[in-house]
Design an enzyme around this catalytic site. Structure first.
Site, PDB file in Angstrom:
ATOM      1  N   THR A 163       9.992 -20.215  20.100  1.00 31.73           N
ATOM      2  CA  THR A 163      11.375 -20.652  20.272  1.00 31.73           C
ATOM      3  C   THR A 163      12.051 -19.709  21.253  1.00 31.73           C
ATOM      4  OG1 THR A 163      11.408 -21.451  17.982  1.00 31.73           O
ATOM      5  CG2 THR A 163      13.532 -21.200  19.093  1.00 31.73           C
ATOM      6  N   ASN A 196      14.421  -0.199   7.105  1.00 31.52           N
ATOM      7  CA  ASN A 196      13.253  -0.166   6.218  1.00 31.52           C
ATOM      8  C   ASN A 196      13.244   1.101   5.370  1.00 31.52           C
ATOM      9  OD1 ASN A 196      12.432   1.803   8.105  1.00 31.52           O
ATOM     10  ND2 ASN A 196      10.269   1.270   7.829  1.00 31.52           N
ATOM     11  N   TYR A 207      -2.140  -5.924   8.891  1.00 26.30           N
ATOM     12  CA  TYR A 207      -3.248  -5.040   8.506  1.00 26.30           C
ATOM     13  C   TYR A 207      -4.172  -5.654   7.449  1.00 26.30           C
ATOM     14  CZ  TYR A 207      -0.178  -3.624   4.593  1.00 26.30           C
ATOM     15  OH  TYR A 207       0.648  -3.603   3.496  1.00 26.30           O
ATOM     16  N   ALA A 219      10.504  -7.592  12.842  1.00 20.43           N
ATOM     17  CA  ALA A 219       9.493  -6.650  13.325  1.00 20.43           C
ATOM     18  C   ALA A 219       9.535  -6.542  14.839  1.00 20.43           C
ATOM     19  CB  ALA A 219       8.107  -7.089  12.861  1.00 20.43           C
ATOM     20  N   LYS A 276      15.354 -17.694  20.415  1.00 21.63           N
ATOM     21  CA  LYS A 276      15.240 -16.505  19.568  1.00 21.63           C
ATOM     22  C   LYS A 276      14.805 -15.294  20.385  1.00 21.63           C
ATOM     23  CE  LYS A 276      14.283 -18.957  15.246  1.00 21.63           C
ATOM     24  NZ  LYS A 276      13.337 -19.151  14.116  1.00 21.63           N
ATOM     25  N   LEU A 324       0.818  -1.213   0.000  1.00 20.04           N
ATOM     26  CA  LEU A 324       0.000   0.000   0.000  1.00 20.04           C
ATOM     27  C   LEU A 324       0.851   1.263   0.000  1.00 20.04           C
ATOM     28  CD1 LEU A 324      -2.757  -0.961   2.611  1.00 20.04           C
ATOM     29  CD2 LEU A 324      -2.992  -0.880   0.124  1.00 20.04           C
ATOM     30  N   SER A 325       2.165   1.124   0.088  1.00 14.54           N
ATOM     31  CA  SER A 325       3.029   2.300   0.172  1.00 14.54           C
ATOM     32  C   SER A 325       2.907   3.220  -1.041  1.00 14.54           C
ATOM     33  CB  SER A 325       4.483   1.875   0.378  1.00 14.54           C
ATOM     34  OG  SER A 325       4.647   1.279   1.650  1.00 14.54           O
ATOM     35  N   LYS A 332      15.342  -6.261   4.444  1.00 10.04           N
ATOM     36  CA  LYS A 332      15.643  -5.308   5.512  1.00 10.04           C
ATOM     37  C   LYS A 332      17.035  -5.509   6.114  1.00 10.04           C
ATOM     38  CE  LYS A 332      11.032  -4.036   7.131  1.00 10.04           C
ATOM     39  NZ  LYS A 332      10.160  -3.925   8.329  1.00 10.04           N
TER      40      LYS A 332
END
Length: 287
Positions: free
Chosen positions: A162, A94, A227, A140, A165, A23-24, A73
């Site tokens: 996990t 980003n 989203y 994220a 992590k 959507l950017s 990223k």
């Protein structure tokens, strides 16, 4: 009629694989049109293993910069000549911009989007008011944890299937962050001012998170970075429990604002209702 692209048009875009769903372009081009800026924002889908070659070809000034999404990223961060503290803390970029001398500058606006969305849709919420639980331990989640720590959260509880992590993410920010296994989510939610889903669970009809949101305080805010759909099963469960909720679309829009400033040297125009445009587009894509 769209204004013509000229030799003075400022070009920016988003790079990802896949990227057709992004959507950017809709958001940035709506802002450009409303502001009357001679600019354009387009989507690029570089080969998954040739992102560095793609970026090197842009160092000469062909475009002003790029937003970067999955799966680029981490590599965007690694090839940058200058890395912002935000990108370093998130271990991912980003946003990259190109300097006149060919240098690539890397930044991360995900944290800005996260905090901006919380402030917009949960007025009065404060990062420093108490512990925050973050679900997930990927890129994220790293960005979310870094932003929350920088905003003054007294403790961030990283909940992940996990544990190793989660421990790696927690270890990167020090004693403020603690790792929790998924089967201890109820304990992690106790006393939390917010619970944030930083996983892709619930995306486009995939199974949602099965976590005990009833363990959250009644005053807690529940946020989902996903989203599509706008109201994920995770958010629906929170709403059923009468918790305040924050959706991933608001985060997407809020993280785009500093990118627009970096690309076009102006703030997004206040009169452009890009959320309404994005919602209409999402409704049109619904199965």
């Amino acid at each position: 009629m769209k204004p013509p692209i000229t030799g003075r048009t400022v070009v920016a875009g988003v790079a990802g694989q896949p990227v057709a769903h992004s959507l950017s372009p809709l958001i940035h081009n709506a802002w450009l049109a409303a502001a009357g800026i001679d600019g354009v924002y387009v989507a690029f889908a570089p080969d998954a293993d040739r992102f560095e070659v793609f970026v090197d070809g842009l160092r000469g000034g062909a475009i002003r910069g790029l937003n970067v999404t999955i799966p680029f990223k981490e590599v965007a961060l690694s090839i940058a000549d200058v890395v912002s503290p935000r990108a370093e803390a998130a271990a991912a970029a980003n946003l990259i911009t190109f300097e006149a001398d060919g240098r690539v500058l890397a930044d991360n606006t995900d944290g800005v989007g996260l905090l901006g969305a919380l402030q917009a849709q949960a007025p009065g919420w404060r990062a420093d008011a108490g512990p925050v639980a973050v679900l997930g331990a990927g890129g994220a989640a790293r960005g979310a944890v870094a932003a929350l720590v920088a905003a003054g959260a007294p403790q961030v509880r990283i909940v992940n299937r996990t544990l190793a992590k989660a421990e790696a993410v927690a270890g990167a920010v020090g004693r403020i962050a603690v790792a929790c296994p998924l089967d201890a989510a109820a304990q992690a939610f106790e006393g939390a001012t917010a619970v944030i889903n930083a996983t892709s669970a619930g995306l486009s009809g995939s199974p949602g998170l099965d976590v005990p949101l009833e363990a959250t305080p009644e005053t807690a805010v529940v946020m989902d970075m996903v989203y599509k759909p706008l109201v994920t099963p995770f958010l629906q469960r929170a709403q059923d429990l009468r918790r305040r909720t924050v959706d991933g679309l608001e985060m997407l829009i809020r993280q785009a604002e500093p990118s627009f400033q970096a690309f076009y040297g102006a703030n997004p125009p206040a009169g452009a209702d890009v959320r309404a445009l994005a919602l209409k587009t999402l409704e049109g894509r619904a199965p």
